[in-house]
Design a protein around this motif. Structure first.
Motif, PDB file in Angstrom:
ATOM      1  N   ILE A 244       0.699  -1.276   0.009  1.00  0.00           N
ATOM      2  CA  ILE A 244      -0.004   0.031   0.014  1.00  0.00           C
ATOM      3  C   ILE A 244       0.823   1.048   0.071  1.00  0.00           C
ATOM      4  O   ILE A 244       0.762   2.310  -0.819  1.00  0.00           O
ATOM      5  N   VAL A 245       1.821   1.250   0.753  1.00  0.00           N
ATOM      6  CA  VAL A 245       2.681   2.453   1.243  1.00  0.00           C
ATOM      7  C   VAL A 245       3.447   2.705  -0.046  1.00  0.00           C
ATOM      8  O   VAL A 245       3.818   3.665  -0.705  1.00  0.00           O
ATOM      9  N   ASN A 246       4.160   1.577  -0.549  1.00  0.00           N
ATOM     10  CA  ASN A 246       5.149   1.701  -1.740  1.00  0.00           C
ATOM     11  C   ASN A 246       4.226   2.023  -3.230  1.00  0.00           C
ATOM     12  O   ASN A 246       4.814   2.885  -4.010  1.00  0.00           O
TER      13      ASN A 246
ATOM     14  N   ASP B 167       4.638   5.876  -5.006  1.00  0.00           N
ATOM     15  CA  ASP B 167       4.951   5.551  -6.422  1.00  0.00           C
ATOM     16  C   ASP B 167       6.564   4.881  -6.492  1.00  0.00           C
ATOM     17  O   ASP B 167       7.072   4.972  -7.743  1.00  0.00           O
ATOM     18  N   CYS B 168       6.734   4.118  -5.429  1.00  0.00           N
ATOM     19  CA  CYS B 168       7.869   3.416  -5.548  1.00  0.00           C
ATOM     20  C   CYS B 168       7.687   1.795  -6.461  1.00  0.00           C
ATOM     21  O   CYS B 168       8.598   1.354  -6.972  1.00  0.00           O
ATOM     22  N   ILE B 169       6.467   1.557  -6.372  1.00  0.00           N
ATOM     23  CA  ILE B 169       6.297   0.307  -7.395  1.00  0.00           C
ATOM     24  C   ILE B 169       4.918   0.594  -8.050  1.00  0.00           C
ATOM     25  O   ILE B 169       4.084   1.680  -7.543  1.00  0.00           O
ATOM     26  N   PRO B 170       4.741   0.173  -9.406  1.00  0.00           N
ATOM     27  CA  PRO B 170       3.353   0.680 -10.224  1.00  0.00           C
ATOM     28  C   PRO B 170       2.150   0.184  -9.367  1.00  0.00           C
ATOM     29  O   PRO B 170       1.934  -0.545  -8.635  1.00  0.00           O
TER      30      PRO B 170
ATOM     31  N   ASN C 255      17.418   2.102   0.288  1.00  0.00           N
ATOM     32  CA  ASN C 255      16.477   1.564  -0.642  1.00  0.00           C
ATOM     33  C   ASN C 255      14.900   1.953  -0.416  1.00  0.00           C
ATOM     34  O   ASN C 255      14.100   1.283  -0.838  1.00  0.00           O
ATOM     35  N   THR C 256      15.025   2.895   0.643  1.00  0.00           N
ATOM     36  CA  THR C 256      13.404   3.188   1.164  1.00  0.00           C
ATOM     37  C   THR C 256      13.330   4.440   0.922  1.00  0.00           C
ATOM     38  O   THR C 256      14.135   5.305   0.936  1.00  0.00           O
ATOM     39  N   HIS C 257      11.840   5.029   0.769  1.00  0.00           N
ATOM     40  CA  HIS C 257      11.566   6.318   0.512  1.00  0.00           C
ATOM     41  C   HIS C 257      11.592   7.084   1.594  1.00  0.00           C
ATOM     42  O   HIS C 257      11.306   6.591   2.751  1.00  0.00           O
ATOM     43  N   PRO C 258      11.948   8.379   1.664  1.00  0.00           N
ATOM     44  CA  PRO C 258      12.088   9.015   2.980  1.00  0.00           C
ATOM     45  C   PRO C 258      10.682   9.093   3.761  1.00  0.00           C
ATOM     46  O   PRO C 258      10.780   9.236   5.031  1.00  0.00           O
ATOM     47  N   LEU C 259       9.801   9.092   3.102  1.00  0.00           N
ATOM     48  CA  LEU C 259       8.248   9.207   3.965  1.00  0.00           C
ATOM     49  C   LEU C 259       7.936   7.629   4.204  1.00  0.00           C
ATOM     50  O   LEU C 259       6.749   7.444   4.995  1.00  0.00           O
TER      51      LEU C 259
ATOM     52  N   VAL D 290       4.585   3.607   6.706  1.00  0.00           N
ATOM     53  CA  VAL D 290       4.084   1.857   6.821  1.00  0.00           C
ATOM     54  C   VAL D 290       3.521   1.608   8.267  1.00  0.00           C
ATOM     55  O   VAL D 290       2.898   0.733   8.406  1.00  0.00           O
ATOM     56  N   VAL D 291       4.173   2.212   9.244  1.00  0.00           N
ATOM     57  CA  VAL D 291       3.789   1.973  10.711  1.00  0.00           C
ATOM     58  C   VAL D 291       2.430   2.542  10.832  1.00  0.00           C
ATOM     59  O   VAL D 291       1.516   1.729  11.745  1.00  0.00           O
ATOM     60  N   GLU D 292       1.980   3.609  10.246  1.00  0.00           N
ATOM     61  CA  GLU D 292       0.735   3.872  10.344  1.00  0.00           C
ATOM     62  C   GLU D 292      -0.421   3.069   9.648  1.00  0.00           C
ATOM     63  O   GLU D 292      -1.288   2.837  10.247  1.00  0.00           O
TER      64      GLU D 292
END
Length: 478
Positions: free
Chosen positions: A62-64, A68-71, A242-246, A251-253
Motif C-alpha cells: 500500500i505504502v510503496n 510511486d515506488c512500485i506501479p 532503498n526506502t523512500h524518506p516517507l 508504513v507503521v501508520e
C-alpha cells in the motif's frame, strides 16, 4: 525468468542457477531450495506468523504504491493476493520448516514468492514471470529480512495475545471469581508444607487464583508494549537503504490501522533489529504465568485426590475414562495437560533466551527459533487456559462435609489459642491431642487454661478463616 517445459512444470532461475518447479505451486525457486535444505522437523510456520508476514506485505505494498515506488497495478495486485490468503486461500503454500536458514530469509522469500505468483495471476500473467512482478523488486521493495522478520515476530505476538491468550485469561478470571462466590461460605483446612494449617475459605482459594491470573495478565500487557515499537523501514542492517524518506513513518501508520493497535517507529532502527530483548521480556512474562499455572493445576489435583484415599475436598468434572484397566476411574486430565503445556512454555523460554544472546554484530540470525517459540507459547497457553476453564474450572463442585471435617480436625486450630494461653502451652495442648486423640477443647478445659465461653469465641472456624460476612450461622468447634 521462467520457462515452461510442459504443463506440469516451469523452470525458474536465481543467482545459483535453474530449477524445475511444479506449475501448480505458488512458491518459487528459493522456497524449493529451502525445502530441500531443511527437512528437519516437518513443522511448518504457524498460521499466525504467516498472517503477520502477510499483513506486513500488505502494508508495504500500500505504502510503496502511494509513494510511486512500485506501479499502482502491481501494488493493488499484491494487496488483493494478501487479502485472499488472509481469507484462507493458498495456505498450503507456506512450507519452509521452522528450523531453517538464519534470520528467516527462507520463510521471508516463501511469502514474497507466493504473493508475487498470485499477483501475476491476478494481472493475467503466468506464475514465474518475475519480470512483471518480482518477489524481490516489487513484493519486497524497500524491505529486508533484517527488518521484516523482527517486525513479523512483533505483529505475530500481538495477534496471538489479542486473539488467544488475553481472552482466555479473562474467561478464567471470571470463572474463578464465580467459584469464589459459590464457595465463599465453605471452611476448609489450610495447609502449609503439606501439613495442617489454620482454616481458610474454599472461596478464597479460588479468589486468590483469580487475583494471581489478573496480576500475570497485567505483567504480560506491560511486556507486550515493547512489541508495538517497530524497526520496519530499517531495511538492511538498519540503514534504511532503498526506502523512500516517507516510507518508514507511513508504513507503521498503515500497519496500526490493519491490526487496530497503536504502533510506533523504533527510535533507532539498528537497535530494533539487533536486540531480541522485547521477545525475551514477553517470553519471561509467559514463563512466569506458566509457573503459577502449574502450581494452580497441582493444587486442583491435590484437592481432588481420592476419592477414598486422598483429600477429595473438591470434585473436578470427569471428562474421560481414566484407566485402560481400572473401571470407574477418572483422572484430573485437564489439570495434568495444563502442567505439561506449561513445562513446554518454560522450555521455549530457555531456548528464546539462548537464541537472543546468540546474535552477532548487526543481526540476530536465530530469529526463526524465537518466532516459533514465542508465538507458539502464547497460543498453546491461551488454548490451554480456555479449555481448562471450560472443561474443568466451570464444573468444579465442593465436598462441603469433607472440607469441614478436615477444618475441625486440624491441630493447627491451636494457633488461635496462642494469644490466650501462650505458644508453649498451646504446643503442649497440640501434642497431647495428637497422642491421646482428645479434642483441643477438651484438653484446654481439663487444664483450666480457658473457660467454655472463651473457647467458644476463640475456636470459631468462620471467624478464624476470614472476616467476610457469611450467609449461614457460624459453626463452633466441640
Amino acid at each position: 525468468m521462467t520457462e515452461h517445459t510442459d504443463n506440469q512444470f516451469r523452470i525458474e532461475r536465481d543467482s545459483m542457477g535453474d530449477r524445475q518447479i511444479a506449475s501448480s505451486v505458488y512458491y518459487g525457486i528459493q522456497t524449493l531450495r529451502a525445502i530441500e535444505n531443511f527437512p528437519i522437523s516437518g513443522i511448518k510456520p504457524l498460521p499466525t506468523y504467516v498472517d503477520a508476514g502477510l499483513i506486513i506485505k500488505k502494508a508495504t505494498a500500500i505504502v510503496n504504491g502511494e509513494l510511486d515506488c512500485i506501479p499502482q497495478d502491481i501494488s493493488q495486485a499484491i494487496v488483493q493476493a494478501t487479502d485472499e490468503i488472509l481469507a484462507g486461500k493458498f495456505r498450503d503454500q507456506f512450507v519452509v520448516d521452522v528450523y531453517q536458514a538464519g534470520a528467516g530469509t527462507s520463510h521471508h522469500m516463501n511469502i514474497n514468492e507466493v504473493l508475487a505468483n498470485r499477483a501475476l495471476e491476478i494481472l493475467g500473467e503466468e506464475k514465474g514471470n518475475y519480470k512483471r512482478v518480482s518477489p524481490n523488486d516489487h513484493v519486497n521493495y524497500g524491505q529486508s529480512t533484517n527488518d521484516v522478520i523482527p517486525t513479523a515476530i512483533r505483529i505475530g505476538g500481538l495477534l496471538a495475545l489479542s486473539k488467544t491468550l488475553h481472552p482466555a485469561i479473562d474467561g478464567a478470571i471470571a470463572s474463578l471469581e464465580n467459584k469464589a462466590v459459590e464457595f465463599q461460605d465453605i471452611v476448609k483446612s489450610g495447609r502449609t508444607h503439606l501439613q495442617d494449617a489454620v482454616p481458610v475459605r474454599l472461596g478464597e482459594n479460588f479468589r486468590a487464583w483469580a487475583h494471581i491470573l489478573t496480576e500475570h495478565q497485567n505483567r504480560i500487557y506491560t511486556a507486550s508494549g515493547d512489541l508495538m515499537v517497530l524497526g520496519l523501514g530499517g531495511s538492511a542492517a538498519g540503514t534504511g537503504l532503498n526506502t523512500h524518506p516517507l516510507y518508514r513513518a507511513r508504513v507503521v501508520e498503515v500497519l496500526s490501522e490493519l491490526i487496530d493497535t497503536p504502533l510506533e517507529p523504533a527510535p533507532h532502527l539498528m537497535a530494533a533489529m539487533q536486540s531480541m530483548a522485547p521477545f525475551v521480556n514477553v517470553s519471561g512474562a509467559l514463563r512466569n504465568l506458566a509457573q503459577d499455572l502449574v502450581k494452580i493445576s497441582h493444587d486442583l489435583r491435590l484437592m481432588d485426590s481420592g476419592p477414598k484415599t486422598g483429600l477429595k475436598e473438591i470434585q473436578l468434572p470427569p471428562v474421560q475414562p481414566g484407566s485402560s484397566i481400572m473401571p470407574g476411574k477418572y483422572n484430573p486430565v485437564m489439570a495434568e495437560m495444563t502442567s505439561m503445556v506449561c513445562f513446554q512454555v518454560m522450555g521455549y523460554d530457555s531456548a528464546i533466551a539462548l537464541a537472543a544472546q546468540a546474535g552477532q554484530l548487526e543481526l540476530n540470525v536465530m530469529m526463526p527459533l524465537i518466532a516459533y517459540n514465542l508465538i507458539h507459547s502464547i497460543e498453546i497457553l491461551g488454548n490451554t487456559i480456555a479449555v481448562l476453564t471450560e472443561r474443568c474450572i466451570e464444573g468444579i463442585t465442593a465436598n462441603q462435609e469433607r472440607c469441614l471435617a478436615y477444618a475441625e480436625g486440624s491441630l493447627a486450630l491451636v494457633t488461635a489459642l496462642n494469644t490466650h494461653i501462650g505458644y508453649l502451652n498451646a504446643a503442649d495442648v497440640a501434642k497431647e491431642s495428637l497422642e491421646t486423640g482428645k479434642s483441643l477443647r477438651q484438653i484446654v478445659l481439663e487444664r483450666g487454661l480457658m473457660n467454655e465461653a472463651e473457647l467458644a469465641t476463640v475456636l470459631n472456624l468462620e471467624q478464624m478463616s476470614g472476616i467476610l460476612p457469611l450467609s449461614r450461622e457460624s459453626k463452633q468447634i466441640d
